[in-house]
Structures are given as structure tokens and as C-alpha cells.
Scaffold this motif. Structure first.
Motif, PDB file in Angstrom:
ATOM      1  N   LEU A 194       1.285  52.968 -45.719  1.00 11.32           N
ATOM      2  CA  LEU A 194       0.985  52.148 -46.892  1.00 11.32           C
ATOM      3  C   LEU A 194      -0.306  51.356 -46.751  1.00 11.32           C
ATOM      4  O   LEU A 194      -0.881  50.916 -47.757  1.00 11.32           O
ATOM      5  CB  LEU A 194       2.149  51.184 -47.160  1.00 11.32           C
ATOM      6  CG  LEU A 194       3.469  51.823 -47.588  1.00 11.32           C
ATOM      7  CD1 LEU A 194       4.593  50.795 -47.525  1.00 11.32           C
ATOM      8  CD2 LEU A 194       3.361  52.414 -48.980  1.00 11.32           C
ATOM      9  N   GLN A 195      -0.764  51.148 -45.513  1.00  4.04           N
ATOM     10  CA  GLN A 195      -1.933  50.301 -45.288  1.00  4.04           C
ATOM     11  C   GLN A 195      -3.161  51.060 -44.799  1.00  4.04           C
ATOM     12  O   GLN A 195      -4.130  50.453 -44.360  1.00  4.04           O
ATOM     13  CB  GLN A 195      -1.567  49.196 -44.283  1.00  4.04           C
ATOM     14  CG  GLN A 195      -0.610  48.158 -44.829  1.00  4.04           C
ATOM     15  CD  GLN A 195      -1.187  47.431 -46.022  1.00  4.04           C
ATOM     16  OE1 GLN A 195      -2.260  46.840 -45.957  1.00  4.04           O
ATOM     17  NE2 GLN A 195      -0.478  47.487 -47.142  1.00  4.04           N
ATOM     18  N   THR A 196      -3.125  52.390 -44.874  1.00  7.84           N
ATOM     19  CA  THR A 196      -4.281  53.183 -44.459  1.00  7.84           C
ATOM     20  C   THR A 196      -4.832  53.972 -45.641  1.00  7.84           C
ATOM     21  O   THR A 196      -4.259  53.966 -46.728  1.00  7.84           O
ATOM     22  CB  THR A 196      -3.906  54.152 -43.317  1.00  7.84           C
ATOM     23  OG1 THR A 196      -2.736  54.899 -43.699  1.00  7.84           O
ATOM     24  CG2 THR A 196      -3.616  53.414 -42.038  1.00  7.84           C
ATOM     25  N   LYS A 201      -4.077  58.314 -43.943  1.00  6.07           N
ATOM     26  CA  LYS A 201      -2.951  58.284 -44.887  1.00  6.07           C
ATOM     27  C   LYS A 201      -2.269  59.646 -44.943  1.00  6.07           C
ATOM     28  O   LYS A 201      -1.041  59.740 -44.993  1.00  6.07           O
ATOM     29  CB  LYS A 201      -3.414  57.851 -46.279  1.00  6.07           C
ATOM     30  CG  LYS A 201      -2.252  57.606 -47.253  1.00  6.07           C
ATOM     31  CD  LYS A 201      -2.720  57.005 -48.538  1.00  6.07           C
ATOM     32  CE  LYS A 201      -3.022  55.522 -48.414  1.00  6.07           C
ATOM     33  NZ  LYS A 201      -1.789  54.715 -48.248  1.00  6.07           N
ATOM     34  N   ILE A 202      -3.062  60.718 -44.898  1.00  2.92           N
ATOM     35  CA  ILE A 202      -2.486  62.071 -44.885  1.00  2.92           C
ATOM     36  C   ILE A 202      -1.684  62.295 -43.606  1.00  2.92           C
ATOM     37  O   ILE A 202      -0.567  62.838 -43.630  1.00  2.92           O
ATOM     38  CB  ILE A 202      -3.603  63.129 -45.018  1.00  2.92           C
ATOM     39  CG1 ILE A 202      -4.303  62.986 -46.378  1.00  2.92           C
ATOM     40  CG2 ILE A 202      -3.027  64.535 -44.857  1.00  2.92           C
ATOM     41  CD1 ILE A 202      -5.527  63.861 -46.523  1.00  2.92           C
ATOM     42  N   PHE A 205       1.496  60.375 -43.769  1.00  2.00           N
ATOM     43  CA  PHE A 205       2.399  60.991 -44.736  1.00  2.00           C
ATOM     44  C   PHE A 205       3.164  62.138 -44.081  1.00  2.00           C
ATOM     45  O   PHE A 205       4.379  62.283 -44.262  1.00  2.00           O
ATOM     46  CB  PHE A 205       1.626  61.492 -45.958  1.00  2.00           C
ATOM     47  CG  PHE A 205       2.482  62.204 -46.962  1.00  2.00           C
ATOM     48  CD1 PHE A 205       3.348  61.501 -47.785  1.00  2.00           C
ATOM     49  CD2 PHE A 205       2.438  63.595 -47.063  1.00  2.00           C
ATOM     50  CE1 PHE A 205       4.159  62.170 -48.702  1.00  2.00           C
ATOM     51  CE2 PHE A 205       3.238  64.265 -47.979  1.00  2.00           C
ATOM     52  CZ  PHE A 205       4.100  63.540 -48.806  1.00  2.00           C
ATOM     53  N   ILE A 206       2.446  62.947 -43.297  1.00  2.00           N
ATOM     54  CA  ILE A 206       3.092  64.049 -42.562  1.00  2.00           C
ATOM     55  C   ILE A 206       4.091  63.490 -41.546  1.00  2.00           C
ATOM     56  O   ILE A 206       5.213  64.013 -41.399  1.00  2.00           O
ATOM     57  CB  ILE A 206       2.032  64.920 -41.866  1.00  2.00           C
ATOM     58  CG1 ILE A 206       1.151  65.609 -42.901  1.00  2.00           C
ATOM     59  CG2 ILE A 206       2.697  65.948 -40.942  1.00  2.00           C
ATOM     60  CD1 ILE A 206      -0.064  66.308 -42.316  1.00  2.00           C
ATOM     61  N   LEU A 207       3.706  62.419 -40.854  1.00  2.21           N
ATOM     62  CA  LEU A 207       4.630  61.786 -39.900  1.00  2.21           C
ATOM     63  C   LEU A 207       5.857  61.224 -40.608  1.00  2.21           C
ATOM     64  O   LEU A 207       6.968  61.240 -40.051  1.00  2.21           O
ATOM     65  CB  LEU A 207       3.905  60.677 -39.136  1.00  2.21           C
ATOM     66  CG  LEU A 207       2.815  61.127 -38.159  1.00  2.21           C
ATOM     67  CD1 LEU A 207       2.136  59.913 -37.524  1.00  2.21           C
ATOM     68  CD2 LEU A 207       3.386  62.034 -37.076  1.00  2.21           C
ATOM     69  N   SER A 208       5.687  60.741 -41.831  1.00  2.00           N
ATOM     70  CA  SER A 208       6.824  60.241 -42.613  1.00  2.00           C
ATOM     71  C   SER A 208       7.814  61.365 -42.910  1.00  2.00           C
ATOM     72  O   SER A 208       9.035  61.182 -42.818  1.00  2.00           O
ATOM     73  CB  SER A 208       6.338  59.619 -43.928  1.00  2.00           C
ATOM     74  OG  SER A 208       5.531  58.491 -43.693  1.00  2.00           O
ATOM     75  N   ILE A 209       7.286  62.543 -43.240  1.00  2.00           N
ATOM     76  CA  ILE A 209       8.147  63.705 -43.488  1.00  2.00           C
ATOM     77  C   ILE A 209       8.909  64.077 -42.217  1.00  2.00           C
ATOM     78  O   ILE A 209      10.109  64.396 -42.259  1.00  2.00           O
ATOM     79  CB  ILE A 209       7.310  64.894 -44.000  1.00  2.00           C
ATOM     80  CG1 ILE A 209       6.711  64.560 -45.373  1.00  2.00           C
ATOM     81  CG2 ILE A 209       8.172  66.157 -44.083  1.00  2.00           C
ATOM     82  CD1 ILE A 209       5.746  65.614 -45.883  1.00  2.00           C
ATOM     83  N   ILE A 210       8.222  64.007 -41.068  1.00  2.00           N
ATOM     84  CA  ILE A 210       8.879  64.293 -39.781  1.00  2.00           C
ATOM     85  C   ILE A 210      10.013  63.299 -39.531  1.00  2.00           C
ATOM     86  O   ILE A 210      11.110  63.676 -39.089  1.00  2.00           O
ATOM     87  CB  ILE A 210       7.839  64.250 -38.638  1.00  2.00           C
ATOM     88  CG1 ILE A 210       6.867  65.420 -38.768  1.00  2.00           C
ATOM     89  CG2 ILE A 210       8.532  64.273 -37.270  1.00  2.00           C
ATOM     90  CD1 ILE A 210       5.710  65.379 -37.795  1.00  2.00           C
ATOM     91  N   ALA A 424      -3.523  53.744 -52.845  1.00  2.00           N
ATOM     92  CA  ALA A 424      -4.150  54.895 -52.176  1.00  2.00           C
ATOM     93  C   ALA A 424      -5.312  54.482 -51.292  1.00  2.00           C
ATOM     94  O   ALA A 424      -5.766  55.252 -50.451  1.00  2.00           O
ATOM     95  CB  ALA A 424      -4.613  55.903 -53.214  1.00  2.00           C
ATOM     96  N   TYR A 425      -5.793  53.253 -51.472  1.00  2.00           N
ATOM     97  CA  TYR A 425      -6.956  52.793 -50.722  1.00  2.00           C
ATOM     98  C   TYR A 425      -6.604  51.563 -49.888  1.00  2.00           C
ATOM     99  O   TYR A 425      -7.164  50.493 -50.056  1.00  2.00           O
ATOM    100  CB  TYR A 425      -8.108  52.481 -51.685  1.00  2.00           C
ATOM    101  CG  TYR A 425      -8.437  53.636 -52.587  1.00  2.00           C
ATOM    102  CD1 TYR A 425      -9.191  54.710 -52.114  1.00  2.00           C
ATOM    103  CD2 TYR A 425      -7.966  53.672 -53.895  1.00  2.00           C
ATOM    104  CE1 TYR A 425      -9.486  55.792 -52.934  1.00  2.00           C
ATOM    105  CE2 TYR A 425      -8.259  54.750 -54.723  1.00  2.00           C
ATOM    106  CZ  TYR A 425      -9.009  55.801 -54.236  1.00  2.00           C
ATOM    107  OH  TYR A 425      -9.289  56.874 -55.046  1.00  2.00           O
TER     108      TYR A 425
END
Length: 477
Positions: A194-196, A201-202, A205-210, A424-425
Motif C-alpha cells: 500500500l505504501q510503494t 508495488k508489482i 502484489f505478487i507476494l500478497s498473492i503468495i 497507486a503512487y
């Protein structure tokens, strides 16, 4: 000698010296966080505890002038709440079945974590922005192996979702309790996401899915619910445009999703058949706790049940795990109703013994599942009541319960009041990462503890270190 002492006193207040000592202590805390889940199996818990005490001694001896009354005043509210909790825990010694064991868990679960929370608070206040960034990176690395190890354990056992309960193989308690570390890990990944911005951020996001996949591998129902809550929490905590409309849309989607799961679960295995649970809940709940075994498949087979459960059997059938939780919850509520003010004995692991001070083992208000001890005595089959929120009221009375809820609510409310922007920023502010991550973690733990009692001792220390970091960064000079 006096001259050397004078020089040391002058140097101990120098910002560079304080920063170096604080950084060393913060790295010791990060290593302890990495080792604590391995306690009682791979390493002795004394190792991470000794690292924390070493950090405490270093900071107190070398930076003792950093302890100022103003720093205590800043955190007066959570401190007062926590002191009330400790006082009620000591009062509960008068009502506990085993006062010696109760005193031991007061030290392990209240006093030690409180000490390390204060350590983290002062250490973080001694770090500059760059050093704090290193500390956050170290904490992230200390927690990052949990989702990966959980997924590896699941795949290496050819597990199927809902059946095999994956976790760190060396962890010393069941997979349901291990979910605590998945919650903490995911909260940090979410906070950083949320803070990158850009490529980071991408990546996160992938780590969040993991991390989400790791929750499915773990297979705990309350863990999956906590995962959903964690994904939704930023929409409430963060500041962004059209927040009211977004929250309305999410609420509507949640209602539709709950109804969809309710209808679809008719064909699912009993453990996830929420349709059957909703249809029969009233009939189960109106029974006495000791009678609820009549709805179980296991009484007289793999479960030792109260005689009140074997007088008759019902045509209604309910999955054992959730049925036992309902029996435990109702018994707890009846015990609280007996005297809401009385602290019945601190800590959830003392529940099987303390509940018998109110309801005898053959009482219709005692939970139905039993087990035999080594000396052939009959006690409650479960180590706790599987609802930490109500267990706190049972353990500490209404005063301790309110103080405990206010203590943890303080952190979530502070996170909400921080008005962190999530878009997003993101600015990549490490301070905001901690605030949003700890807030999400506490919300998820509240939801989880409606169905279980987590964390145990190693996790409790990790939790309070993170709370201390939260306080330190919130009131950093």
C-alpha cells in the motif's frame, strides 16, 4: 575514573552513539522475531529471549538517559489500560485453581511481553529514518519465510485444500495456532504494498498473492476469514477518494458473497457446510453445553462425551470441531453470567481447570468433550475455550476485559486516525508501513480470536514487540 565516567555520560547522550546502540538492539530484536517460531523444537526459547534481554541490558546501560518522563506521558492511555489488565490478572490468583501455574503465565504472557514492548518503543525512538528503514527490512525478512514454508509443506505432502493443514513443520502447536504468523507476515506485505509504487508495488502484489495462497494451504477456517478481512481492512483504514461509495459497494459485494457461500456450501464437506450450520444453529444453541454432544458423529467413538450427551442422540448432525466451539462458548458465557465481575483465573490455557470452579464436570453447563489425564482424572478435552475475546472476560472479569479491549482498540484507532493515503503512487514511508500493517494485523487477530485463542507465548512476544515499534514510530522525536 571520574573523568572517564563523565566522558561516558556525555558520549551516551550523543545522537550518533544512541543511534548505533539502537540499531544494534533493533537487529537483536529482528533476529529474535525470526527465531521465536522455532522455539520449543529447533532451538530453546531461551535463545531468542536472551537476545531480547541482551538488547534490553545494552540499551538501559548505554542509553539510560533516553528514558524521559515525557515519553511515558505520550503513551499514558495504553499503559494505564495494560496496568489494569496486569492488576486484574494478579487478582485472579485468588480464584484460580492453580495459582502457581497462573503466576507463571502472568510472567510469560503479560510481564515479559510488556517489558519487550517498552524496549521496542525506546529503541525505535532512538533510530533515525535510515536506521528505522533497515529495521523494517530486517523485520520483513524475519517474517517472510512463513508463507513460503507453509506452501512448501503443503506441496511436499501432496495436500488437498481443506484436508491437509500446512504449517512450519518445526512449529510446536497445531496449524490453527500457526496461522498467527501467516497473519503477521501478510499484514506486513500488505502494508508495504500500500505504501510503494512502480515495480515494488508489482512485486509486493505478487507476494500478497503468495500469502493468500499460504492461507489456503494452512486450511484453517478462521484463518481464511481473517485473510478476507485483511484484504478489506485497507478500504476502511486508508484515506482515498470516493471512500463512502467504495465502502458501500464492498459491503454490497460482501452480502452477496456471504449469501453465495451459504447456498453453495450445501454440497461441500461438513467442515465447510455453512448451510447446514445456519439451518440447525438454533436447535444446537438451545441445548445445554453438556448436551451438545448428541449432535456429534464422534461421541462414543473417538470422543469421550458427557453423560448428558449420551442420554439421547439427535437426527441433526454437526461437524465436531465447530460443535465443540459452540459448547465451549455457551459454557463460557454462562460462567460469565454467573458473576461478570469475578476474574476466574488468568490465561486461556487454565480454562479447563478454572471452569470447574463454577461448573462441576458433571454439570449440564460444562462443555461436553472430555479426556482422561495421566492420573485417570476427567477434565475438559480442549486446552482453552476457542474464543479469546470471551475468554478474557472469563479470566479477568468485566474490568480486565474492558481494559484489554481498550488497549488493543487504541492501536487500531490510532492507525485509523493517522489518515494514511493508500493509492497507486505510494510514498514508501516506512512509518506508515508500520502503522497500517499493525492496524491490519490487530483487526485480523480480533476476528481470528472469535474462533480460537492465538497467539501462544512465542507469538505473544512478537506481537508486543510490533506494538512497541508502533508506539515508538508514532511518538518519534
Amino acid at each position: 575514573m571520574n573523568r572517564r565516567l563523565k566522558n561516558f555520560k556525555q558520549y551516551s547522550t550523543h545522537p550518533s552513539f544512541v543511534r548505533v546502540v539502537s540499531l544494534i538492539c533493533s537487529m537483536l530484536m529482528a533476529v529474535a522475531i525470526a527465531l521465536l517460531p522455532l522455539s520449543y523444537s529447533v532451538v530453546s526459547i531461551r535463545l531468542p529471549l536472551n537476545l531480547l534481554y541482551l538488547a534490553l541490558i545494552l540499551f538501559v546501560v548505554l542509553c539510560y538517559k533516553q528514558f524521559k518522563l515525557k515519553d511515558i506521558k505520550n503513551i499514558t492511555f495504553p499503559l494505564v489500560c495494560y496496568v489494569v489488565v496486569i492488576c486484574m490478572a494478579f487478582v485472579s490468583l485468588l480464584f484460580a485453581t492453580d495459582s502457581n501455574s497462573t503466576f507463571l503465565v502472568i510472567r510469560q504472557y503479560l510481564l515479559e511481553p510488556f517489558l519487550f514492548m517498552l524496549l521496542a518503543y525506546y529503541v525505535v525512538k532512538g533510530l533515525d529514518r535510515k536506521s528505522f528503514f533497515y529495521f523494517i527490512c530486517a523485520i520483513f525478512l524475519a517474517l517472510s519465510y512463513h508463507p513460503i514454508v507453509t506452501i512448501y509443506d503443503f506441496l511436499s505432502h501432496n495436500g488437498s485444500f481443506g484436508d491437509y493443514r500446512a504449517m512450519l513443520p518445526a512449529y510446536h502447536t497445531p496449524a490453527t495456532v500457526y496461522a498467527f504468523y501467516l497473519i503477521v507476515s501478510f499484514s506486513f506485505v500488505l502494508g508495504i504494498f500500500l505504501q510503494t509504487r512502480g515495480i515494488l508495488k508489482i512485486v509486493f502484489f505478487i507476494l500478497s498473492i503468495i500469502c493468500v495462497f499460504a492461507f489456503f494451504c494452512n486450511g484453517g477456517r478462521f484463518a481464511l476469514l481473517a485473510c478476507v478481512v485483511m484484504c478489506l481492512s485497507p478500504f476502511v483504514l486508508c484515506v482515498y477518494k470516493t471512500k463512502v461509495r467504495v465502502l458501500f459497494g464492498i459491503s454490497l459485494l460482501c452480502v452477496i458473497a456471504v449469501f453465495g457461500v451459504y447456498k453453495l456450501s450445501q454440497s461441500w464437506q461438513m467442515r465447510f457446510n455453512f448451510y447446514n450450520m445456519a439451518q440447525n444453529f438454533h436447535q444446537v444453541w438451545k441445548s445445554d453445553p453438556a448436551e451438545m454432544g448428541k449432535f456429534s458423529y464422534g461421541c462414543g467413538k473417538w470422543l469421550v462425551c458427557s453423560i448428558h450427551s449420551t442420554n439421547e442422540y439427535s437426527s441433526v448432525r454437526w461437524e465436531d470441531s465447530s460443535l465443540i466451539r459452540i459448547s465451549l462458548l455457551k459454557s463460557t458465557l454462562l460462567a460469565i453470567a454467573d458473576n461478570p465481575w469475578r476474574p476466574n483465573g488468568y490465561h486461556f490455557q487454565q480454562f479447563p481447570y478454572n471452569i470447574q470452579n463454577i461448573f462441576a464436570i458433571n454439570s449440564p453447563n460444562h462443555p461436553f468433550p472430555f479426556k482422561y489425564t495421566n492420573d485417570n482424572k476427567i477434565i475438559l478435552a480442549h486446552a482453552h475455550n476457542h474464543n479469546y475475546i470471551m475468554s478474557i472476560w472469563f479470566e479477568l472479569g468485566v474490568i480486565g476485559f474492558i481494559a484489554s479491549m481498550l488497549f488493543f482498540s487504541y492501536f487500531v484507532w490510532s492507525g485509523y486516525r493517522a489518515k494514511i493515503r493508500c493509492d497507486a503512487y505510494g510514498k514508501g514511508d516506512s512509518k506508515n508501513v508500520i502503522i497500517i500493517s499493525v492496524s491490519i494485523m490487530l483487526i485480523a487477530l480480533f476476528v481470528s480470536n472469535l474462533f480460537d485463542c492465538i497467539p501462544v507465548r512465542d507469538g505473544e512476544i512478537v506481537l508486543f514487540i510490533l506494538l512497541g515499534v508502533f508506539l515508538g514510530i508514532r511518538y518519534a522525536r
